[in-house]
Motif scaffolding. Structure first.
Motif, mmCIF file in Angstrom:
data_model
loop_
_atom_site.group_PDB
_atom_site.id
_atom_site.type_symbol
_atom_site.label_atom_id
_atom_site.label_comp_id
_atom_site.label_asym_id
_atom_site.label_seq_id
_atom_site.Cartn_x
_atom_site.Cartn_y
_atom_site.Cartn_z
ATOM 1 N N TYR A 1 -4.941 17.438 5.889
ATOM 2 C CA TYR A 1 -4.893 16.415 6.666
ATOM 3 C C TYR A 1 -4.898 16.840 8.325
ATOM 4 O O TYR A 1 -4.064 17.541 8.720
ATOM 5 C CB TYR A 1 -3.456 15.657 6.446
ATOM 6 N N THR B 1 -5.481 14.861 12.228
ATOM 7 C CA THR B 1 -5.690 13.524 13.057
ATOM 8 C C THR B 1 -5.131 13.680 14.335
ATOM 9 O O THR B 1 -4.195 14.652 14.748
ATOM 10 C CB THR B 1 -5.213 12.351 12.233
ATOM 11 N N ASP C 1 -6.011 5.758 13.776
ATOM 12 C CA ASP C 1 -6.219 4.373 13.648
ATOM 13 C C ASP C 1 -5.131 3.862 12.522
ATOM 14 O O ASP C 1 -5.105 2.501 12.268
ATOM 15 C CB ASP C 1 -7.481 3.971 13.625
ATOM 16 N N ASP C 2 -4.611 4.762 11.712
ATOM 17 C CA ASP C 2 -3.897 4.322 10.526
ATOM 18 C C ASP C 2 -2.622 3.850 10.659
ATOM 19 O O ASP C 2 -2.197 3.095 9.867
ATOM 20 C CB ASP C 2 -3.888 5.117 9.514
ATOM 21 N N ASP D 1 1.885 0.570 8.781
ATOM 22 C CA ASP D 1 0.833 1.110 8.161
ATOM 23 C C ASP D 1 -0.267 0.187 8.112
ATOM 24 O O ASP D 1 -0.221 -0.661 7.302
ATOM 25 C CB ASP D 1 1.321 1.566 6.550
ATOM 26 N N HIS D 2 -1.235 0.336 8.695
ATOM 27 C CA HIS D 2 -2.438 -0.449 8.874
ATOM 28 C C HIS D 2 -3.216 -0.567 7.695
ATOM 29 O O HIS D 2 -4.001 -1.486 7.336
ATOM 30 C CB HIS D 2 -3.283 -0.310 10.207
ATOM 31 N N ARG D 3 -3.231 0.479 6.893
ATOM 32 C CA ARG D 3 -4.154 0.522 5.711
ATOM 33 C C ARG D 3 -3.525 -0.194 4.703
ATOM 34 O O ARG D 3 -4.393 -0.928 4.006
ATOM 35 C CB ARG D 3 -4.392 2.297 5.242
ATOM 36 N N ARG D 4 -2.358 -0.138 4.560
ATOM 37 C CA ARG D 4 -1.677 -0.988 3.372
ATOM 38 C C ARG D 4 -0.905 -2.305 3.817
ATOM 39 O O ARG D 4 -0.645 -3.095 3.181
ATOM 40 C CB ARG D 4 -0.394 -0.155 2.869
ATOM 41 N N TYR E 1 1.255 -9.023 7.368
ATOM 42 C CA TYR E 1 1.387 -7.804 6.652
ATOM 43 C C TYR E 1 2.928 -8.050 5.918
ATOM 44 O O TYR E 1 3.715 -8.937 6.153
ATOM 45 C CB TYR E 1 1.808 -6.686 7.860
#
Length: 204
Positions: free
Chosen positions: A54, A56, A73-74, A88-91, A198
């Motif tokens: 990982y 970033t 961006d996550d 958590d933008h992904r979830r 969300y």
């Protein structure tokens, strides 16, 4: 021979190191790094984080003890000094918890990421050369420090951190500090409307 010893000691005195133990020097470095951040009420830190595969870019902005942290961006983390909002933008999730004020982990409590004096860590000077110094911090016996062993590398001219490394029982997280910008106006507070739709998980 005596002249050589005298000249060597004079050189150390000019560098502020003569008759200063490694422990004293490590404490001096940690104190000056912490003081540098305490004098700034508003600042931004940009870094790169590497853990196994990982990698970033990330950073955080602090304003009077409040902060906003981001990883790519996550993910974003916001705190008003009491409550922590981890987005958590992904979830599509927002996790709410109380701030761990004793934490020195840059990803958990960046406001105190470089304030190790009077903490649950013992410190030693690993090396100092070429305008840099490395201090190793080890949790004291019976402490609740969650970051495991920490290694801090500092630019001794500016007394600004260059890198951090966390070792969690062999699992290593490396953070390279790319910039520290005083008075940077990039802080923003948590906005619930920006997370409309969300799932909110509250652990308070």
């Amino acid at each position: 021979m005596k002249r050589i010893k005298v000249m060597a000691c004079m050189a150390l005195l000019l560098g502020g190191l003569c008759n200063v133990s490694a422990a004293d020097r490590a404490g001096e470095i940690l104190g000056r790094v912490a003081d540098g951040f305490r004098t700034m009420k508003r600042y931004t830190v940009r870094f790169e984080i590497v853990a196994d595969d990982y990698r970033t870019a990330g950073g955080y902005a602090v304003s009077d003890g409040n902060y906003r942290l981001y990883l790519g961006d996550d993910a974003e983390v916001f705190s008003d000094g009491k409550v922590r909002y981890e987005v958590d933008h992904r979830r599509g999730e927002v996790t709410i918890s109380e701030v761990n004020r004793s934490s020195r982990n840059i990803l958990d409590n960046p406001v105190r990421a470089f304030d190790f004096l009077d903490s649950e860590y013992a410190f030693t000077l690993e090396w100092e050369r070429d305008g840099k110094a490395c201090v190793r911090l080890t949790p004291t016996d019976g402490s609740n420090a969650a970051s495991g062993e920490v290694t801090l590398t500092v630019d001794t001219a500016s007394m600004r951190p260059l890198s951090l490394a966390y070792d969690y029982d062999g699992e290593r997280v490396d953070i390279s500090v790319e910039a520290i910008e005083p008075n940077a106006d990039t802080y923003r507070a948590f906005d619930r409307k920006a997370c409309d739709g969300y799932e909110f998980i509250d652990f308070r």
